[in-house]
Design a protein around this motif. Structure first.
Motif, PDB file in Angstrom:
ATOM      1  N   VAL A  32      40.989  23.362 -83.483  1.00  0.00           N
ATOM      2  CA  VAL A  32      40.578  24.482 -82.452  1.00  0.00           C
ATOM      3  C   VAL A  32      40.424  23.953 -80.988  1.00  0.00           C
ATOM      4  N   THR A  33      41.077  24.162 -79.896  1.00  0.00           N
ATOM      5  CA  THR A  33      41.242  23.834 -78.460  1.00  0.00           C
ATOM      6  C   THR A  33      40.553  25.129 -77.729  1.00  0.00           C
ATOM      7  N   THR A  34      39.966  24.559 -76.435  1.00  0.00           N
ATOM      8  CA  THR A  34      39.432  25.488 -75.794  1.00  0.00           C
ATOM      9  C   THR A  34      40.137  25.418 -74.218  1.00  0.00           C
ATOM     10  N   SER A  35      40.060  26.349 -73.455  1.00  0.00           N
ATOM     11  CA  SER A  35      40.222  26.202 -71.910  1.00  0.00           C
ATOM     12  C   SER A  35      39.219  27.185 -71.065  1.00  0.00           C
ATOM     13  N   GLY A  36      38.892  26.509 -70.023  1.00  0.00           N
ATOM     14  CA  GLY A  36      37.480  27.382 -69.453  1.00  0.00           C
ATOM     15  C   GLY A  36      36.197  27.306 -70.320  1.00  0.00           C
ATOM     16  N   SER A  37      35.389  28.005 -70.301  1.00  0.00           N
ATOM     17  CA  SER A  37      34.054  27.727 -70.979  1.00  0.00           C
ATOM     18  C   SER A  37      33.894  28.978 -71.679  1.00  0.00           C
ATOM     19  N   PRO A  38      34.439  29.268 -73.132  1.00  0.00           N
ATOM     20  CA  PRO A  38      33.984  30.261 -73.923  1.00  0.00           C
ATOM     21  C   PRO A  38      32.833  29.436 -74.872  1.00  0.00           C
ATOM     22  N   THR A  39      31.969  30.401 -75.302  1.00  0.00           N
ATOM     23  CA  THR A  39      31.254  30.400 -76.486  1.00  0.00           C
ATOM     24  C   THR A  39      31.913  31.256 -77.873  1.00  0.00           C
ATOM     25  N   TYR A  40      32.189  30.336 -78.658  1.00  0.00           N
ATOM     26  CA  TYR A  40      32.815  31.086 -80.017  1.00  0.00           C
ATOM     27  C   TYR A  40      32.575  30.751 -81.384  1.00  0.00           C
ATOM     28  N   ASN A  41      32.848  31.617 -82.107  1.00  0.00           N
ATOM     29  CA  ASN A  41      32.750  31.389 -83.528  1.00  0.00           C
ATOM     30  C   ASN A  41      34.197  31.254 -84.283  1.00  0.00           C
ATOM     31  N   ILE A  42      34.478  30.739 -85.438  1.00  0.00           N
ATOM     32  CA  ILE A  42      35.623  30.878 -86.153  1.00  0.00           C
ATOM     33  C   ILE A  42      34.851  31.599 -87.516  1.00  0.00           C
ATOM     34  N   GLU A  43      35.119  32.972 -87.825  1.00  0.00           N
ATOM     35  CA  GLU A  43      34.746  33.611 -88.738  1.00  0.00           C
ATOM     36  C   GLU A  43      35.487  34.179 -89.713  1.00  0.00           C
ATOM     37  N   ILE A  44      34.938  34.192 -90.954  1.00  0.00           N
ATOM     38  CA  ILE A  44      35.549  34.561 -92.330  1.00  0.00           C
ATOM     39  C   ILE A  44      35.243  35.756 -92.749  1.00  0.00           C
ATOM     40  N   SER A  45      35.979  36.666 -93.366  1.00  0.00           N
ATOM     41  CA  SER A  45      35.487  37.770 -94.221  1.00  0.00           C
ATOM     42  C   SER A  45      35.850  37.780 -95.732  1.00  0.00           C
ATOM     43  N   MET A  46      35.157  38.395 -96.495  1.00  0.00           N
ATOM     44  CA  MET A  46      35.607  38.420 -97.793  1.00  0.00           C
ATOM     45  C   MET A  46      36.257  39.904 -98.232  1.00  0.00           C
ATOM     46  N   ASP A  47      36.562  40.504 -97.033  1.00  0.00           N
ATOM     47  CA  ASP A  47      37.210  42.202 -97.167  1.00  0.00           C
ATOM     48  C   ASP A  47      38.779  41.484 -97.121  1.00  0.00           C
ATOM     49  N   ASP A  48      39.479  42.311 -97.743  1.00  0.00           N
ATOM     50  CA  ASP A  48      40.789  42.121 -97.821  1.00  0.00           C
ATOM     51  C   ASP A  48      41.474  42.667 -96.403  1.00  0.00           C
ATOM     52  N   PRO A  49      42.183  42.081 -95.876  1.00  0.00           N
ATOM     53  CA  PRO A  49      42.901  42.777 -94.435  1.00  0.00           C
ATOM     54  C   PRO A  49      43.792  43.684 -94.873  1.00  0.00           C
ATOM     55  N   SER A  50      44.375  43.650 -96.128  1.00  0.00           N
ATOM     56  CA  SER A  50      45.653  44.368 -96.569  1.00  0.00           C
ATOM     57  C   SER A  50      45.273  45.746 -96.765  1.00  0.00           C
ATOM     58  N   THR A  51      43.857  45.941 -97.214  1.00  0.00           N
ATOM     59  CA  THR A  51      43.442  47.457 -97.067  1.00  0.00           C
ATOM     60  C   THR A  51      42.562  47.937 -95.852  1.00  0.00           C
ATOM     61  N   GLY A  52      42.825  47.273 -94.675  1.00  0.00           N
ATOM     62  CA  GLY A  52      42.180  47.672 -93.675  1.00  0.00           C
ATOM     63  C   GLY A  52      41.267  46.654 -92.768  1.00  0.00           C
ATOM     64  N   THR A  53      41.018  47.023 -91.707  1.00  0.00           N
ATOM     65  CA  THR A  53      40.272  45.804 -90.873  1.00  0.00           C
ATOM     66  C   THR A  53      39.022  45.465 -91.539  1.00  0.00           C
ATOM     67  N   PRO A  54      38.898  44.284 -91.731  1.00  0.00           N
ATOM     68  CA  PRO A  54      37.451  43.704 -92.393  1.00  0.00           C
ATOM     69  C   PRO A  54      36.357  44.172 -91.487  1.00  0.00           C
TER      70      PRO A  54
END
Length: 102
Positions: A32-54
């Motif tokens: 992961v790279t950044t520019s500027g000064s963001p605060t962020y998470n990398i997030e995961i979901s157990m919801d299947d994106p093929s059935t809609g937005t997690p």
């Protein structure tokens, strides 16, 4: 897996990529790279994106409240992955590769 590039500028969630949770062993590598000064998470979901937005997201260990470039792996099987910029300004770009997937 062909490397997937996710990028997000400003607060909010990036596009969502699907992971193959049936890979054994399960491993997703990230740089992961950044520019500027963001605060962020990398997030995961157990919801299947093929059935809609997690709807339910969580940051795996080591990928929460980050403010600089990072790298590592996620070994918790999941169906979806995204960047969530929670504050600050700038851009976060994640280079994502899942082992065992072409």
């Amino acid at each position: 897996m062909t490397p997937v590039i996710l990028s997000k500028t400003g607060t909010g969630r990036s596009a969502i990529i699907a992971s193959d949770s049936f890979q054994n062993p399960f491993n997703v590598g990230l740089v992961v790279t950044t520019s500027g000064s963001p605060t962020y998470n990398i997030e995961i979901s157990m919801d299947d994106p093929s059935t809609g937005t997690p709807a339910v997201w969580a940051a795996p260990s080591g990928f929460s409240a980050l403010t600089a470039a990072a790298n590592g792996s996620i070994t918790v099987p999941h169906h979806a992955l995204s960047i969530n910029i929670t504050g600050g300004t700038g851009t976060v770009t994640a280079y994502v590769v899942q082992s065992g997937v072409r």
